[in-house]
Design a protein around this motif. Sequence first.
Motif, PDB file in Angstrom:
ATOM      1  N   ALA A   1      -1.369 -10.142   2.985  1.00  0.00           N
ATOM      2  CA  ALA A   1      -1.377  -9.404   2.152  1.00  0.00           C
ATOM      3  C   ALA A   1      -2.715  -8.202   1.399  1.00  0.00           C
ATOM      4  O   ALA A   1      -2.596  -7.243   1.690  1.00  0.00           O
ATOM      5  CB  ALA A   1       0.159  -9.280   1.169  1.00  0.00           C
ATOM      6  N   ALA A   2      -3.314  -8.787   0.996  1.00  0.00           N
ATOM      7  CA  ALA A   2      -4.480  -8.287  -0.176  1.00  0.00           C
ATOM      8  C   ALA A   2      -5.324  -7.850   1.105  1.00  0.00           C
ATOM      9  O   ALA A   2      -5.643  -6.592   0.500  1.00  0.00           O
ATOM     10  CB  ALA A   2      -4.972  -9.531  -1.413  1.00  0.00           C
ATOM     11  N   MET A   3      -5.646  -8.967   1.431  1.00  0.00           N
ATOM     12  CA  MET A   3      -6.562  -8.533   2.544  1.00  0.00           C
ATOM     13  C   MET A   3      -6.243  -6.734   4.208  1.00  0.00           C
ATOM     14  O   MET A   3      -7.328  -6.296   3.289  1.00  0.00           O
ATOM     15  CB  MET A   3      -6.543  -9.270   3.663  1.00  0.00           C
ATOM     16  N   LYS A   4      -4.757  -6.812   3.972  1.00  0.00           N
ATOM     17  CA  LYS A   4      -4.224  -5.667   4.560  1.00  0.00           C
ATOM     18  C   LYS A   4      -4.549  -4.603   3.768  1.00  0.00           C
ATOM     19  O   LYS A   4      -4.403  -3.016   4.462  1.00  0.00           O
ATOM     20  CB  LYS A   4      -2.717  -5.431   5.241  1.00  0.00           C
ATOM     21  N   GLN A   5      -3.587  -5.183   2.474  1.00  0.00           N
ATOM     22  CA  GLN A   5      -4.426  -4.246   1.076  1.00  0.00           C
ATOM     23  C   GLN A   5      -5.268  -2.823   1.164  1.00  0.00           C
ATOM     24  O   GLN A   5      -5.423  -2.052   1.802  1.00  0.00           O
ATOM     25  CB  GLN A   5      -3.495  -4.120  -0.609  1.00  0.00           C
ATOM     26  N   HIS A   6      -6.118  -4.147   1.218  1.00  0.00           N
ATOM     27  CA  HIS A   6      -7.743  -3.396   1.557  1.00  0.00           C
ATOM     28  C   HIS A   6      -8.464  -2.965   2.834  1.00  0.00           C
ATOM     29  O   HIS A   6      -8.808  -2.032   2.645  1.00  0.00           O
ATOM     30  CB  HIS A   6      -8.611  -4.571   1.397  1.00  0.00           C
ATOM     31  N   GLU A   7      -7.859  -2.651   3.659  1.00  0.00           N
ATOM     32  CA  GLU A   7      -8.845  -2.910   5.112  1.00  0.00           C
ATOM     33  C   GLU A   7      -7.669  -1.595   4.960  1.00  0.00           C
ATOM     34  O   GLU A   7      -8.727  -0.300   5.491  1.00  0.00           O
ATOM     35  CB  GLU A   7      -7.561  -3.373   6.354  1.00  0.00           C
TER      36      GLU A   7
END
Length: 151
Positions: A34-40
């Motif tokens: 989720a954190a990776m998706k948010q960053h992207e």
Amino acid sequence: MSDSALKDRIQTAVKEAMRSGDRSRLGVLRLITAAMKQHEVDQRTDLTDDDVIALLSKMVKQRHESIEQYRAASRDDLAEKEEYELTVLQEFLPQPLTDDEVGELIDQAIAESGAESIRDMGKVMGLLKPRLQGRADMGKASAQLKARLNG
């Protein structure tokens, strides 16, 4: 395949956790994805390995702070949950550097930048940060650098 082998490794770990029914591990891995998706989404870019390491490092730092606060409040149950999350997060980070290795990298960065005094600290930290990201405590490294430049 994405630009990040680390991101792919995390996504594979999610699938394995789902197959094995490891709900605790799956929960932590989903926090990471989720954190990776948010960053992207926020950056409108695909993550590189360096981006993922920076993200994981930030999450590790948050867990350390939470553990400290929970222990101080005698909430061992919550501290243990955070410690578990920490172990999962650290699986995906590079091997930590020893104090001696950090010292060597600091010496190299000082030599490369031609730093002579504390005024050059920013220049040296600029070189050090990508080399230490996710592998060393930046606060400790900064203190070591400051001591060397003052010495």
